[in-house]
Design a protein around this motif. Structure first.
Motif, PDB file in Angstrom:
ATOM      1  N   ARG A 154     -52.569 -44.678  -2.119  1.00 22.81           N
ATOM      2  CA  ARG A 154     -51.340 -43.891  -2.190  1.00 22.81           C
ATOM      3  C   ARG A 154     -50.377 -44.461  -3.240  1.00 22.81           C
ATOM      4  O   ARG A 154     -49.787 -43.710  -4.028  1.00 22.81           O
ATOM      5  CB  ARG A 154     -50.671 -43.873  -0.822  1.00 22.81           C
TER       6      ARG A 154
ATOM      7  N   LEU B 218     -50.095 -35.509  -3.310  1.00 18.87           N
ATOM      8  CA  LEU B 218     -50.212 -36.392  -2.149  1.00 18.87           C
ATOM      9  C   LEU B 218     -50.967 -35.696  -1.011  1.00 18.87           C
ATOM     10  O   LEU B 218     -51.758 -36.321  -0.308  1.00 18.87           O
ATOM     11  CB  LEU B 218     -48.839 -36.869  -1.700  1.00 18.87           C
TER      12      LEU B 218
ATOM     13  N   GLU C 124     -48.958 -42.525  -6.521  1.00 19.89           N
ATOM     14  CA  GLU C 124     -47.538 -42.350  -6.825  1.00 19.89           C
ATOM     15  C   GLU C 124     -47.178 -42.941  -8.177  1.00 19.89           C
ATOM     16  O   GLU C 124     -46.432 -42.343  -8.953  1.00 19.89           O
ATOM     17  CB  GLU C 124     -46.693 -42.966  -5.706  1.00 19.89           C
TER      18      GLU C 124
END
Lengths: 192, 192, 192, 192
Positions: free
Chosen positions: A170, A77, A174
């Motif tokens: 994002r 991340l 994930e």
DNA sequence: CATGAATGAGTTTTCATTCAT
DNA sequence: TATGAATGAAAACTCATTCAT
């Protein structure tokens, strides 16, 4: 005067005029040539400057906590925020792809700054995870590359489509990490 | 005369001279302008021609056999061969990234020819897998994007490094599929 | 740098090369383009400059003395010197006729600078002459146009024949004025 | 195929492309070159053809009746219809002025076809009028030139302004003739 | 006769680069 | 340091002309 970045990123090396860069700064061509011998030098120095100046991962890596899976997730991340989700890095990647044939050293520079360290850190974490029994042995070799792939995907997607086709980078990151860790197959016994 | 592709792919739009394209064909500039009104038209028609002429996936998809996981694997490998491992498609992607700001319709053309159909087929297969109980429910939404990511990765890698840093694209593809299907974690119960 | 006039006047818009204009000034093409965006802009600005810079008639008109007939004669001779007998104005008329279809605003510019003021001044003088009883009523409306016609004639003649067929412009002007004033018919009573 | 006239008249020699002429005829460039060796030859032959083909004045002149003044008036009106009021002749005059420097023989051709005969006929009629006592002696020498001037004026006006500024050519012609014959001054005794 | 493809010399325009001030 | 004028090499584009078919 590295806002020359804006011009090169927007139009590419060949299509950018030294005068455009000057105009953006409110100065004249001549002044640019006072600081940079040629357009090529300007490009090279801009590229090097912008790819070097970015925050390095080393401290971030040192601060990771939790299981290997957790630390990998956090590392990815962070890498995502620094690359796919960072306009400057993204545009440097565009230039690497567009002008890479003409300026291979710059591509390698970018590789050394972003790609290699990230892959190295991932490799280290994966090895730890295998050693500690957190990850299965067979996954070790390819995990770093596989984990990094969605960063490339999101970066390329944004470079290609800008705002025409949005993507939740994002979330995709994930989901990608989650799937790689847990797998998508229903049965929980190891297959393939 | 779309071997203009070679010139544009090698040097980009702005840095390619119409005369170079002509020279490659053993003809003169004038002849190019007899067939194409401007350099821009030449570029557009080349791009459209080359992105359209490629083999379509539809028949390949129709012929897939086996479990959903098997069919996804085969589909991804076919897509890999047609894109990341196909020089023409790879270079079209380079041009999309490099000149995308100037020619957004071409980027969208490429998307419609390669990316959208592949993602659509993946989505259909994933849905089948969820319905049949082969895949877990939660994975469904993101699997197509996640599965495709390694294609982007390998393509970008090759565009950036050419032969300077080799990558075994197929192996990475397979490892990626395997991990997404099975997961890397040792414990077999579902986590996160 | 409006000696571009010479080139355009000699060869017309299309047949004049920007390089010729530059050569005449002992500079290079590039310098011309530093000051004028395109050949068309150069032409337009040259034309405007040269048609505007000419001496205006207003002061000359204010200084006229004598009978209306005398003042008209003097005014026409002044106009003749400024137009038919002035190389620059003559060549601007050539360009107006030759390139008028392509540049109508320039023709109208020339009209506003030379033709309209002259006709207006003539009209004023003729009206005075009619009011004072110097001229017959019926002649008033057409006199200005009729009086100006020999200016056109002499101009066109010189543009067409240059030195191949000489013409004594001033003598023709004077004869024209004389005839218009007095008439050619022998009988002195008014006829037709 | 002298509708090449349309193209040359509309755009001038240099700005007209042989292809445009062909297109207007629905044929191709090559065919033009089958009939005319070069663009220049095409232009010359077109010009000669069109300036020669026009109705000649000789029969018209032979049919004039009435006083010298009447015959002059009729002759001028005929000349007016054939030149100032005839699009083809008008455009030939435009070309004469525009390209005269490059093609002086063509200008002289036009002179021989239209201007010289008209002036010669006027001269003859004026001489008759002087001999017969219809015109005053002093007017003789300049009358032809003076009388013809309004034809030039109307032609040039139309070439310059097309439909942007209308002019009643025939009315101006008639007013011009009338004034030259009778004069504008109130007192009927000869002055100046 | 007519064409369509091809050419190449020439023209406009661009722009990296120089340099006197 | 900074500029603005100037350059010249090169690139896009044009078009008269040719010629095999």
């Amino acid at each position: 005067m590295e806002a020359a970045f804006e011009e090169f990123a927007a139009k590419g090396y060949a299509a950018t005029r030294v005068e455009d860069v000057a105009a953006r700064l409110g100065i004249t061509k001549g002044t640019i040539y006072f600081y940079f011998a040629t357009k090529e030098v300007l490009f090279r120095e801009m590229f090097r400057h912008d790819s070097t100046s970015s925050a390095d991962l080393s401290t971030a890596i040192a601060n990771l906590r939790g299981s290997c899976a957790d630390r990998i997730r956090d590392l990815l991340l962070i890498a995502y925020e620094n690359t796919a989700n960072n306009r400057k890095t993204r545009e440097l990647l565009r230039l690497s792809i567009a002008e890479g044939t003409r300026f291979p050293e710059l591509v390698d520079c970018l590789h050394g700054q972003f790609i290699a360290p990230t892959l190295a850190a991932l490799t280290a974490l994966v090895e730890q995870g295998v050693t500690s029994g957190e990850f299965i042995q067979e996954a070790a070799a390819d995990m770093p590359g596989v984990l990094a792939s969605s960063i490339f995907q999101v970066t390329v997607w944004r470079l290609m489509f800008a705002d025409r086709k949005r993507i939740d980078g994002r979330a995709l990151m994930e989901a990608h990490i989650d799937l790689v860790m847990n797998g998508a197959l229903q049965h929980s016994g190891r297959a393939a």
